[in-house]
Design an enzyme around this catalytic site. Structure first.
Site, mmCIF file in Angstrom:
data_model
loop_
_atom_site.group_PDB
_atom_site.id
_atom_site.type_symbol
_atom_site.label_atom_id
_atom_site.label_comp_id
_atom_site.label_asym_id
_atom_site.label_seq_id
_atom_site.Cartn_x
_atom_site.Cartn_y
_atom_site.Cartn_z
ATOM 1 C CB THR A 17 4.625 -18.069 0.247
ATOM 2 O OG1 THR A 17 5.175 -16.826 0.667
ATOM 3 C CG2 THR A 17 4.540 -19.000 1.429
ATOM 4 C CG ASP A 61 9.741 -11.993 -2.420
ATOM 5 O OD1 ASP A 61 9.850 -12.717 -1.436
ATOM 6 O OD2 ASP A 61 9.021 -10.957 -2.437
ATOM 7 C CB THR A 93 0.139 -12.924 -1.139
ATOM 8 O OG1 THR A 93 1.128 -12.787 -0.122
ATOM 9 C CG2 THR A 93 -0.333 -14.358 -1.228
ATOM 10 C CG ASP A 94 4.338 -9.601 -0.061
ATOM 11 O OD1 ASP A 94 3.419 -9.901 0.729
ATOM 12 O OD2 ASP A 94 5.541 -9.810 0.195
ATOM 13 C CB THR A 280 -11.388 7.079 -1.507
ATOM 14 O OG1 THR A 280 -11.437 7.140 -0.078
ATOM 15 C CG2 THR A 280 -11.967 5.753 -1.949
ATOM 16 C CD GLN A 281 -5.532 8.707 2.550
ATOM 17 O OE1 GLN A 281 -5.695 8.466 3.751
ATOM 18 N NE2 GLN A 281 -4.876 9.764 2.135
ATOM 19 C CB CYS A 282 -12.328 4.688 2.149
ATOM 20 S SG CYS A 282 -12.582 6.150 3.136
HETATM 21 N N1 ASP Z 1 7.026 -12.324 -0.173
HETATM 22 C C1 ASP Z 1 6.168 -13.285 -0.799
HETATM 23 C C2 ASP Z 1 5.813 -12.764 -2.152
HETATM 24 O O1 ASP Z 1 4.958 -11.942 -2.273
HETATM 25 C C3 ASP Z 1 4.971 -13.503 0.043
HETATM 26 C C4 ASP Z 1 3.957 -14.438 -0.557
HETATM 27 O O2 ASP Z 1 4.158 -15.151 -1.508
HETATM 28 O O3 ASP Z 1 2.877 -14.457 0.008
HETATM 29 O O4 ASP Z 1 6.414 -13.180 -3.102
#
Ligand code: ASP
Length: 346
Positions: A17, A61, A93-94, A280-282
């Site tokens: 992004t 992406d 970020t993903d 752990t899932q926590c």
């Molecule tokens: N779909 C984007 C990515 O992870 C979302 C982002 O950049 O926050 O590449």
């Protein structure tokens, strides 16, 4: 430092992004020409730092990130290691937590910063978080001790005022600016009016020669236990021929169903030589298989303790260790050891 005597940073744009703009098909975002980053964020020209840009082609992406991208990134850092004081990696970020984790294992004896960042809103949007993230990441990647060494010689994620160890962070929010958290390890720095470094929490350079490991073995599956999970699903994931290792995401402090069939399948997978790691899932806290009978049964069946490591870090660590050795017993031993600050062992 380059031959002008100024600090130099390599800014690697992989996609995501932060480098996008409006105007894609059906109202989607599309990448802008990243060479224009100095026009979009003119503030970065004010640093007394030389910044060169490397743009991935094609851009990725981060939902499409594959281990090959980590190998490419690690090689770019290796090939440019002596020419730059630090590296800023702009990444979606993903899957940023997965990439920062994997790269932290692939780079050995790192003594320069590798700071991942990105944004929730593109840099061209008025309320963007991308500018602050980018500017502070560059400042952190350039920061030196009074002796002239890098202040943060490790792989980190910088996001929303927090600098976090890369292999400790997780994406926790899909829409707010505080998208990342480091639930089991303190922040390495906090940016306010000043950037305050938590020097005791920052890793010290190990002193050996910088080495990059690009052999990754990706034969890992993840089993997330849940109420109602069936024998067939558990057997398929744990005993399938495709995997050499399975990360078992358990309840609480490392517990799983206590039914005989569950423990029997775990024991069967362990007898096949599989590397089974308990996390752990926590969101925060650690696995302790000595508290409840179900944990003890898992341990007896041959499951390794992943302590407080995140699933993201556990995955990258397994890829890296299995790429290094074909000896599953050796991988099991190292999985319970702290290699790059990814687990807290007491
Ligand atoms: N779909 C984007 C990515 O992870 C979302 C982002 O950049 O926050 O590449």
């Amino acid at each position: 430092m380059n031959n002008t005597g100024r600090t130099s940073i390599l800014l690697i744009y992989t996609g995501g992004t932060i480098g996008m703009t409006k105007g894609g098909p059906e109202g989607t975002l599309k990448p802008f020409n990243f060479d224009q980053i100095f026009e979009k964020v003119p503030e970065i020209k004010q640093f007394a730092v030389d910044i060169q840009v490397y743009t991935f082609d094609p851009l990725i992406d981060s939902s499409d990130v594959e281990p090959g991208m980590w190998q490419k990134l690690a090689c770019i850092i290796r090939d440019n290691y002596n020419s730059y004081d630090g590296f800023v990696v702009l990444h979606g970020t993903d899957t940023m937590a997965y990439s920062a984790s994997a790269v932290s294992f692939m780079l050995d004896n790192l003594d320069k910063p590798v700071i991942f960042t990105g944004s929730q809103l593109p840099v061209g949007v008025p309320r963007t978080d991308g500018k602050e993230n980018l500017i502070s990441a560059i400042e952190i990647a350039s920061a030196k001790t009074p002796e002239g060494r890098s202040l943060v010689p490790e792989v980190c994620v910088y996001f929303n005022s927090l600098l976090m160890r890369g292999n400790r962070c997780v994406k926790i929010n899909s829409e707010e600016f505080n998208a990342f958290s480091s639930p089991n390890y303190p922040a390495l720095a906090q940016a306010g009016i000043n950037i305050r470094y938590n020097r005791d929490a920052i890793m010290k350079p190990t002193g050996g020669p910088f080495t990059v490991h690009t052999d990754l073995d990706t034969r890992v599956s993840i089993l997330k236990v849940h109420p109602g999970i069936t024998k067939e699903v558990v057997r398929h994931i744990l005993c399938g021929q495709e995997s050499r290792a399975v990360i078992i995401e358990t309840f609480g402090s490392g517990n799983a169903p206590s039914k005989d069939w569950f423990i029997d399948i775990v024991a069967e997978a362990a007898a096949m030589g599989k590397i089974l790691v308990n996390v752990t899932q926590c969101l925060s806290g650690t696995v302790d298989m000595s508290i409840y009978a179900t944990g003890i049964s898992l341990q007896k069946a041959g499951v390794i303790n992943g302590y407080d490591s995140t699933t993201e870090s556990c995955l990258g660590k397994l890829f890296y260790l299995m790429g290094k050795t074909g000896d599953n017993e050796r991988v099991k031993t190292l999985m319970s050891q702290n290699l790059k600050g990814e687990i807290t062992t007491f």
